[in-house]
Scaffold this motif. Structure first.
Motif, mmCIF file in Angstrom:
data_model
loop_
_atom_site.group_PDB
_atom_site.id
_atom_site.type_symbol
_atom_site.label_atom_id
_atom_site.label_comp_id
_atom_site.label_asym_id
_atom_site.label_seq_id
_atom_site.Cartn_x
_atom_site.Cartn_y
_atom_site.Cartn_z
ATOM 1 N N LYS A 179 0.825 -1.207 0.000
ATOM 2 C CA LYS A 179 0.000 0.000 0.000
ATOM 3 C C LYS A 179 0.861 1.259 0.000
ATOM 4 N N VAL A 180 1.944 1.221 0.796
ATOM 5 C CA VAL A 180 2.841 2.370 0.836
ATOM 6 C C VAL A 180 3.513 2.565 -0.520
ATOM 7 N N ALA A 181 3.932 1.453 -1.142
ATOM 8 C CA ALA A 181 4.588 1.547 -2.452
ATOM 9 C C ALA A 181 3.633 2.105 -3.503
ATOM 10 N N LEU A 182 2.376 1.677 -3.461
ATOM 11 C CA LEU A 182 1.381 2.171 -4.415
ATOM 12 C C LEU A 182 1.144 3.670 -4.232
ATOM 13 N N LEU A 183 0.959 4.098 -2.990
ATOM 14 C CA LEU A 183 0.752 5.522 -2.732
ATOM 15 C C LEU A 183 1.986 6.338 -3.101
ATOM 16 N N GLN A 184 3.168 5.767 -2.883
ATOM 17 C CA GLN A 184 4.395 6.461 -3.245
ATOM 18 C C GLN A 184 4.458 6.715 -4.747
ATOM 19 N N ARG A 185 4.049 5.726 -5.540
ATOM 20 C CA ARG A 185 4.023 5.905 -6.994
ATOM 21 C C ARG A 185 3.035 6.993 -7.387
ATOM 22 N N LYS A 186 1.864 6.996 -6.764
ATOM 23 C CA LYS A 186 0.855 8.000 -7.099
ATOM 24 C C LYS A 186 1.316 9.404 -6.704
ATOM 25 N N VAL A 187 2.017 9.508 -5.588
ATOM 26 C CA VAL A 187 2.544 10.809 -5.164
ATOM 27 C C VAL A 187 3.571 11.310 -6.166
ATOM 28 N N GLU A 188 4.464 10.415 -6.621
ATOM 29 C CA GLU A 188 5.482 10.820 -7.582
ATOM 30 C C GLU A 188 4.856 11.194 -8.926
ATOM 31 N N GLU A 189 3.810 10.464 -9.343
ATOM 32 C CA GLU A 189 3.153 10.751 -10.616
ATOM 33 C C GLU A 189 2.386 12.070 -10.568
ATOM 34 N N ARG A 233 3.192 14.745 -8.419
ATOM 35 C CA ARG A 233 3.950 15.672 -7.586
ATOM 36 C C ARG A 233 3.586 17.124 -7.891
ATOM 37 N N SER A 234 3.275 17.443 -9.153
ATOM 38 C CA SER A 234 2.939 18.822 -9.519
ATOM 39 C C SER A 234 1.549 19.231 -9.023
ATOM 40 N N SER A 235 0.696 18.248 -8.697
ATOM 41 C CA SER A 235 -0.662 18.526 -8.189
ATOM 42 C C SER A 235 -0.877 17.804 -6.871
ATOM 43 N N LEU A 236 0.133 17.854 -6.028
ATOM 44 C CA LEU A 236 0.116 17.065 -4.800
ATOM 45 C C LEU A 236 -1.028 17.450 -3.877
ATOM 46 N N PHE A 237 -1.279 18.738 -3.743
ATOM 47 C CA PHE A 237 -2.355 19.194 -2.862
ATOM 48 C C PHE A 237 -3.703 18.649 -3.316
ATOM 49 N N PHE A 238 -3.953 18.673 -4.628
ATOM 50 C CA PHE A 238 -5.234 18.192 -5.146
ATOM 51 C C PHE A 238 -5.332 16.670 -5.077
ATOM 52 N N LEU A 239 -4.192 15.985 -5.164
ATOM 53 C CA LEU A 239 -4.213 14.537 -4.964
ATOM 54 C C LEU A 239 -4.657 14.207 -3.543
ATOM 55 N N LEU A 240 -4.116 14.921 -2.559
ATOM 56 C CA LEU A 240 -4.506 14.674 -1.171
ATOM 57 C C LEU A 240 -5.965 15.045 -0.925
ATOM 58 N N LEU A 241 -6.428 16.124 -1.567
ATOM 59 C CA LEU A 241 -7.851 16.468 -1.464
ATOM 60 C C LEU A 241 -8.714 15.348 -2.035
ATOM 61 N N ILE A 297 1.319 21.238 3.403
ATOM 62 C CA ILE A 297 0.354 20.714 2.424
ATOM 63 C C ILE A 297 -0.579 19.719 3.092
ATOM 64 N N PHE A 298 -0.023 18.868 3.949
ATOM 65 C CA PHE A 298 -0.838 17.891 4.678
ATOM 66 C C PHE A 298 -1.889 18.604 5.513
ATOM 67 N N PHE A 299 -1.484 19.622 6.269
ATOM 68 C CA PHE A 299 -2.380 20.327 7.185
ATOM 69 C C PHE A 299 -3.579 20.918 6.441
ATOM 70 N N PHE A 300 -3.315 21.660 5.376
ATOM 71 C CA PHE A 300 -4.411 22.344 4.684
ATOM 72 C C PHE A 300 -5.255 21.372 3.849
ATOM 73 N N SER A 301 -4.670 20.271 3.397
ATOM 74 C CA SER A 301 -5.468 19.278 2.672
ATOM 75 C C SER A 301 -6.463 18.608 3.613
ATOM 76 N N HIS A 345 -6.344 16.047 -14.505
ATOM 77 C CA HIS A 345 -5.093 16.506 -13.915
ATOM 78 C C HIS A 345 -4.395 15.472 -13.033
ATOM 79 N N LEU A 346 -5.119 14.447 -12.552
ATOM 80 C CA LEU A 346 -4.528 13.491 -11.629
ATOM 81 C C LEU A 346 -4.447 12.105 -12.238
ATOM 82 N N LYS A 347 -3.459 11.347 -11.793
ATOM 83 C CA LYS A 347 -3.308 9.950 -12.191
ATOM 84 C C LYS A 347 -3.566 9.087 -10.959
#
Length: 273
Positions: A144-154, A156-164, A190-194, A252-254
Motif C-alpha cells: 500500500k505504501v509503495a502504491l501511494l508512493q508511486r501516485k505521489v510521484e506521478e 507531484r505537480s498537483s500534490l495538494f489536489f491529490l490529497l484532497l 500541504i498535509f495540514f491544509f489538505s 489533472h490526476l493519475k
C-alpha cells in the motif's frame, strides 16, 4: 524498540489523562428521584465512554448537554481531549464524535470544532508517525505504501489536489493517510491544509446529522420542512465538492490502480483467492 517504547509512553500518558478527566465530573445540576439522598446520588453519576452506536451517542449527548449548562469549560475540554486522543492515535470512530459535536454544541460551533480538531489530531498523528513509526508503517503495509508512493510521484505537480481527492473519496482510510504521509515525504503544510479543507464536507455531514438527531423526538419530526431542508443541504454539500474534485482528477490526476481501500491490483487478486 526505543521508538516503540516512546510511542507507548505517550499513549499511556494520554490514556491516563483522559481517564482522570472523564472520571472526575465537576459538580453540576442533578436530576434525582425525590427519595434519593446522600451516597445514593453518587451512584447515579454518569459513566462517560466513547459512543459505539446511535443509542449510546444520544445518551452521551444528553449527559454532556446536561453538564454543559453550568460546566461549559469542562465539557469543551473533555470533548476536545477525547477527539484529539482518537485522531492522534489513529483510532476509528471520528464520525460518532462529529455527530456528538453537532448534538452538544450545535451545527456551526460543532462544525468549527470538528474541523479544527480533525486537522489538529491528524497533524499530531502525522508527527507521531514521523518520529516513531515510519519503519513500522513500511513494514506492516509495504504494498500500500509503495502504491501511494508511486501516485505521489506521478502527481507531484498537483500534490495538494491529490490529497484532497483522497480525502473526498475513500480510496484509502483517513487514519492510514495520516500515518503514511510522513513516509511519502509530504510537506506538513500541504498535509495540514489538505486535511482542513478536504474533510469539511465529511465533517459537515456528520455534525449536521448529529444536530438533527438531537432535535428529533418522533417520526413526525423527520418529515418536517425544516428537517427536510437540512437533509437537502447535507446532500448538496456531500455531492457538489466531490463532483468538482472528481472532474478535476479526470484531467489533472493519475489515480488509476487505487481501489476503495488503497490496495493495488496484486493485493486485490490475493484477497479474492
Amino acid at each position: 524498540m526505543r521508538s516503540l517504547a516512546g510511542l507507548a509512553a505517550i499513549v499511556a500518558a494520554a490514556s491516563v489523562y483522559l481517564y482522570v478527566l472523564s472520571t472526575h465530573l465537576p459538580p453540576g445540576p442533578k436530576q434525582l428521584p425525590p427519595d434519593t439522598e446522600g451516597a445514593d446520588a453518587q451512584e447515579l453519576d454518569f459513566r462517560l465512554k466513547f459512543p459505539s452506536d446511535l443509542e449510546s451517542l444520544r445518551e452521551l449527548a444528553d449527559t454532556l448537554k446536561f453538564y454543559k449548562r453550568e460546566n461549559y469549560g469542562y465539557v469543551l475540554l473533555l470533548f476536545c481531549s477525547a477527539y484529539l486522543y482518537k485522531q492522534s492515535f489513529a483510532i476509528p470512530g471520528s464520525s460518532f464524535l462529529n455527530m456528538l459535536a453537532g448534538a452538544i454544541f450545535g451545527p456551526w460551533e460543532g462544525l468549527l470544532l470538528a474541523c479544527l480538531l480533525a486537522t489538529s489530531g491528524s497533524t499530531f498523528c502525522f508527527l507521531l508517525s514521523s518520529v516513531f513509526g515510519k519503519q513500522y508503517v513500511v513494514h506492516l503495509f509495504p504494498e500500500k505504501v509503495a502504491l501511494l508512493q508511486r501516485k505521489v510521484e506521478e502527481n507531484r505537480s498537483s500534490l495538494f489536489f491529490l490529497l484532497l481527492f483522497l480525502r473526498f473519496f475513500p480510496m484509502t482510510p483517513n487514519w492510514f493517510l495520516n500515518i503514511t504521509c510522513p513516509v511519502l515525504n509530504i510537506p506538513i503544510s500541504i498535509f495540514f491544509f489538505s486535511v482542513l479543507i478536504g474533510l469539511i464536507p465529511y465533517n459537515f455531514i456528520c455534525v449536521r446529522t448529529g444536530s438533527i438527531l438531537s432535535q428529533i423526538s418522533s417520526l413526525d419530526d423527520i418529515f418536517s420542512w425544516g428537517t427536510l431542508a437540512q437533509l437537502l443541504a447535507i446532500a448538496l454539500v456531500a455531492l457538489v465538492p466531490g463532483a468538482m474534485i472528481k472532474h478535476y482528477s479526470k484531467t489533472h490526476l493519475k489515480v488509476d490502480g487505487l481501489d476503495s481501500n488503497g490496495a493495488g491490483p496484486g493485493e486485490i487478486d490475493r484477497k479474492r483467492r
